[in-house]
Design an enzyme around this catalytic site. Structure first.
Site, mmCIF file in Angstrom:
data_model
loop_
_atom_site.group_PDB
_atom_site.id
_atom_site.type_symbol
_atom_site.label_atom_id
_atom_site.label_comp_id
_atom_site.label_asym_id
_atom_site.label_seq_id
_atom_site.Cartn_x
_atom_site.Cartn_y
_atom_site.Cartn_z
ATOM 1 N N HIS A 1 -47.333 15.536 33.605
ATOM 2 C CA HIS A 1 -48.436 14.838 34.274
ATOM 3 C C HIS A 1 -49.418 15.834 34.869
ATOM 4 O O HIS A 1 -49.113 17.016 35.004
ATOM 5 C CB HIS A 1 -47.897 13.927 35.390
ATOM 6 C CG HIS A 1 -47.335 14.676 36.576
ATOM 7 N ND1 HIS A 1 -46.120 15.331 36.545
ATOM 8 C CD2 HIS A 1 -47.833 14.887 37.818
ATOM 9 C CE1 HIS A 1 -45.891 15.893 37.732
ATOM 10 N NE2 HIS A 1 -46.913 15.649 38.513
ATOM 11 N N CYS B 1 -41.823 7.639 35.199
ATOM 12 C CA CYS B 1 -41.355 7.014 33.962
ATOM 13 C C CYS B 1 -41.780 5.532 33.900
ATOM 14 O O CYS B 1 -41.918 4.880 34.932
ATOM 15 C CB CYS B 1 -39.829 7.112 33.866
ATOM 16 S SG CYS B 1 -39.244 8.682 33.206
ATOM 17 N N HIS C 1 -40.125 11.448 29.511
ATOM 18 C CA HIS C 1 -39.829 12.284 30.670
ATOM 19 C C HIS C 1 -39.603 13.743 30.275
ATOM 20 O O HIS C 1 -39.825 14.660 31.070
ATOM 21 C CB HIS C 1 -38.577 11.727 31.360
ATOM 22 C CG HIS C 1 -38.220 12.401 32.654
ATOM 23 N ND1 HIS C 1 -38.880 12.133 33.837
ATOM 24 C CD2 HIS C 1 -37.280 13.347 32.951
ATOM 25 C CE1 HIS C 1 -38.355 12.876 34.811
ATOM 26 N NE2 HIS C 1 -37.387 13.618 34.303
ATOM 27 N N SER D 1 -43.150 18.850 41.681
ATOM 28 C CA SER D 1 -41.987 18.152 42.216
ATOM 29 C C SER D 1 -41.278 17.335 41.145
ATOM 30 O O SER D 1 -40.174 16.870 41.355
ATOM 31 C CB SER D 1 -42.431 17.241 43.370
ATOM 32 O OG SER D 1 -43.513 16.427 42.946
ATOM 33 N N GLU E 1 -52.628 41.928 48.658
ATOM 34 C CA GLU E 1 -53.352 40.901 47.906
ATOM 35 C C GLU E 1 -53.838 39.771 48.807
ATOM 36 O O GLU E 1 -54.901 39.208 48.586
ATOM 37 C CB GLU E 1 -52.445 40.349 46.820
ATOM 38 C CG GLU E 1 -51.839 41.482 46.035
ATOM 39 C CD GLU E 1 -51.082 41.016 44.831
ATOM 40 O OE1 GLU E 1 -50.225 40.136 45.005
ATOM 41 O OE2 GLU E 1 -51.346 41.519 43.747
ATOM 42 N N LYS F 1 -44.505 37.088 39.891
ATOM 43 C CA LYS F 1 -45.476 37.782 40.725
ATOM 44 C C LYS F 1 -45.691 36.998 42.008
ATOM 45 O O LYS F 1 -45.781 35.769 41.983
ATOM 46 C CB LYS F 1 -46.795 37.890 39.972
ATOM 47 C CG LYS F 1 -47.905 38.511 40.782
ATOM 48 C CD LYS F 1 -49.165 38.655 39.970
ATOM 49 C CE LYS F 1 -50.263 39.276 40.804
ATOM 50 N NZ LYS F 1 -49.889 40.580 41.359
ATOM 51 N N GLN G 1 -54.084 42.233 42.991
ATOM 52 C CA GLN G 1 -53.733 43.432 42.235
ATOM 53 C C GLN G 1 -52.773 43.066 41.121
ATOM 54 O O GLN G 1 -51.969 42.148 41.258
ATOM 55 C CB GLN G 1 -53.090 44.443 43.206
ATOM 56 C CG GLN G 1 -52.602 45.728 42.605
ATOM 57 C CD GLN G 1 -51.113 45.678 42.274
ATOM 58 O OE1 GLN G 1 -50.369 44.922 42.888
ATOM 59 N NE2 GLN G 1 -50.712 46.460 41.296
ATOM 60 N N ARG H 1 -47.972 51.469 37.996
ATOM 61 C CA ARG H 1 -46.900 50.942 38.853
ATOM 62 C C ARG H 1 -45.789 50.260 38.066
ATOM 63 O O ARG H 1 -44.723 49.994 38.601
ATOM 64 C CB ARG H 1 -47.466 49.925 39.853
ATOM 65 C CG ARG H 1 -48.305 50.538 40.929
ATOM 66 C CD ARG H 1 -48.713 49.484 41.920
ATOM 67 N NE ARG H 1 -47.705 49.238 42.941
ATOM 68 C CZ ARG H 1 -47.360 48.037 43.380
ATOM 69 N NH1 ARG H 1 -47.893 46.977 42.861
ATOM 70 N NH2 ARG H 1 -46.466 47.886 44.328
ATOM 71 N N GLN I 1 -52.995 16.093 37.783
ATOM 72 C CA GLN I 1 -53.683 15.428 38.877
ATOM 73 C C GLN I 1 -55.176 15.455 38.601
ATOM 74 O O GLN I 1 -55.694 16.393 37.990
ATOM 75 C CB GLN I 1 -53.363 16.117 40.195
ATOM 76 C CG GLN I 1 -51.873 16.096 40.486
ATOM 77 C CD GLN I 1 -51.564 16.385 41.940
ATOM 78 O OE1 GLN I 1 -52.160 15.818 42.847
ATOM 79 N NE2 GLN I 1 -50.630 17.293 42.152
ATOM 80 N N HIS J 1 -41.616 15.395 34.763
ATOM 81 C CA HIS J 1 -42.320 14.453 33.876
ATOM 82 C C HIS J 1 -43.739 14.988 33.623
ATOM 83 O O HIS J 1 -44.441 15.324 34.566
ATOM 84 C CB HIS J 1 -42.369 13.073 34.530
ATOM 85 C CG HIS J 1 -42.752 11.982 33.581
ATOM 86 N ND1 HIS J 1 -41.901 10.962 33.228
ATOM 87 C CD2 HIS J 1 -43.899 11.772 32.889
ATOM 88 C CE1 HIS J 1 -42.506 10.169 32.368
ATOM 89 N NE2 HIS J 1 -43.727 10.642 32.143
ATOM 90 N N ASN K 1 -49.853 21.312 37.546
ATOM 91 C CA ASN K 1 -48.866 22.273 38.036
ATOM 92 C C ASN K 1 -47.608 22.049 37.228
ATOM 93 O O ASN K 1 -47.032 20.972 37.261
ATOM 94 C CB ASN K 1 -48.535 22.038 39.514
ATOM 95 C CG ASN K 1 -49.633 22.517 40.425
ATOM 96 O OD1 ASN K 1 -50.345 23.457 40.109
ATOM 97 N ND2 ASN K 1 -49.767 21.860 41.554
ATOM 98 N N CYS L 1 -37.065 8.681 38.202
ATOM 99 C CA CYS L 1 -38.389 9.321 38.141
ATOM 100 C C CYS L 1 -39.485 8.313 38.472
ATOM 101 O O CYS L 1 -39.552 7.250 37.865
ATOM 102 C CB CYS L 1 -38.612 9.894 36.746
ATOM 103 S SG CYS L 1 -40.307 10.422 36.451
ATOM 104 N N ARG M 1 -42.130 51.454 38.266
ATOM 105 C CA ARG M 1 -41.317 51.486 39.487
ATOM 106 C C ARG M 1 -40.096 50.573 39.356
ATOM 107 O O ARG M 1 -40.145 49.566 38.663
ATOM 108 C CB ARG M 1 -42.153 51.092 40.703
ATOM 109 C CG ARG M 1 -42.397 49.596 40.837
ATOM 110 C CD ARG M 1 -43.461 49.332 41.886
ATOM 111 N NE ARG M 1 -43.492 47.941 42.296
ATOM 112 C CZ ARG M 1 -44.036 46.964 41.584
ATOM 113 N NH1 ARG M 1 -44.540 47.199 40.409
ATOM 114 N NH2 ARG M 1 -44.040 45.729 42.051
HETATM 115 ZN ZN ZN Z 1 -40.166 10.558 34.154
#
Ligand code: ZN
Ligand code: ZN
Ligand code: ZN
Length: 350
Positions: free
Chosen positions: A171, A56, A118, A166, A322, A316, A328, A29, A173, A169, A158, A53, A32
């Site tokens: 970090h 910070c 930061h 969001s 999916e 993706k 996939q 694929r 979790q 900086h 993330n 922030c 394509r």
């Molecule tokens: Zn910061």
């Protein structure tokens, strides 16, 4: 007898032995034409301190608390936690039927800053600075283990607006949960089953196999191996596996902690060079549950799940078949590994 995989030109399915789920691979694929969404390249030009922030040093957070003037890492309870510690315990099901089932879930959600700066990322931090982050993770695992209701500690990062982060900086979790998360339940079941059937550890055996085969290997040292797993779903997904059979971060020896810091620095630098931007991803560790006796089946590892596919601007999506059927991928794990391996071979640490 091992035979070389010969399905790289045609659609096929690959089994993820950690989850027991299949991934559909469609290498044909890639040819394509793409007429879908194009993400604008993110040009980050951050200063080392941002007065607006909430991570910070010295700044105010939601709810009025002020961060201390921290100089290394800093952990605090999330001001908007997804889980709470003080809640009434509810019964498991209504008893009237089998389709309305709910269970109360206690937990503790913390935020861990990697650095007072930061503008840094793991890729731009020194090995020593990343070692301090690993020490923070271990201290948090140990502290959450002392909370009577916590049975699992999930550490995750993330990175990048594309992943919904969001705040740039650096970090992560840290969630201490009352029950084992879904992915952990699946992996624990598979790891136990493999140990029983083979009298050896799935990830010890898999790391040894990938080292020998080398085609999905990105890089390795004496402490950790980085591969694009055979069953990878995200285009440039990687799996970081300890070369030693350790069940969790807390059981890493100092040399292992340093090795992990080097590995995290190298793979994130490699990612940044792949499409020449601060690479977005979700990453996190899987390890044995806390306070639940011995877990010979558990083997410390980390997953990196980056969304980018062909450039800084094409990502993706997990949609359609999916969501409704099977995940996939187009680019094969072997070709993704070859690209990452080539970049990593040019990158040194510090
Ligand atoms: Zn910061
Ligand atoms: Zn193992
Ligand atoms: Zn895992």
């Amino acid at each position: 007898m091992e035979s070389d995989f010969s399905l790289n030109g045609v659609s096929h399915r690959r089994l993820n032995p950690l989850t027991g789920e299949w991934v559909l691979v469609s290498p044909q694929r890639l040819a394509r034409p793409w007429q879908g969404q194009v993400e604008a390249p993110v040009t980050e030009n951050l200063s080392s301190y941002d007065p607006s922030c909430y991570l910070c040093p010295g700044n105010a957070r939601a709810g009025g608390a002020h961060n201390p003037q921290y100089s290394s890492t800093f952990v605090f309870d999330n001001d908007f936690p997804a889980l709470q510690a003080q809640i009434p315990r509810a019964s498991e099901r209504s008893g009237e039927n089998d389709f309305i089932v709910e269970v109360s879930e206690r937990g503790i959600c913390r935020v861990g800053c990697f650095s007072p700066r930061h503008d840094l990322t793991l890729a731009r931090m020194s090995v020593c600075e990343i070692e301090a982050v690993i020490e923070m993770w271990i201290a948090q695992c140990k502290d959450l283990d002392t909370k009577e209701f916590v049975h699992y500690v999930q550490i995750f990062e993330n990175r990048g607006a594309m992943m919904g982060a969001s705040n740039p900086h650096p970090h992560c979790q840290i969630w201490g949960t009352e029950s084992l998360p879904n992915e952990v339940v699946k992996e624990q079941r598979s790891l136990k089953k493999y140990l029983k059937a083979h009298r050896s550890c799935l990830l010890c055996d898999y790391a040894e196999y990938e080292t020998r085969k080398a085609e999905r290997l990105v890089f390795r040292d004496n402490q950790f191996i980085v591969v694009v797993p055979f069953w990878a779903f995200w285009p440039f997904e990687t799996l970081i596996i300890s070369q030693h059979h350790v069940p969790d971060l807390a059981n890493l020896q100092p040399i292992g902690r340093r090795g992990l810091a080097r590995t995290l620095q190298r793979i994130t630098r490699c990612y940044d060079q792949l499409f020449n931007l601060s690479f977005p991803y979700s990453m996190g560790f899987h390890q044995q549950p806390v306070k639940e006796g011995s877990h010979p089946e558990w083997h410390l590892h980390a997953h990196f799940y980056p969304p980018l596919l062909r450039s800084a601007s094409i990502r993706k999506f997990m949609v359609g078949f999916e969501m409704l059927g099977t995940p996939q991928r187009d680019i094969t794990p072997e070709s993704a590994a070859a690209r990452l391996r080539e970049i990593c071979s040019r990158i040194g640490g510090d």
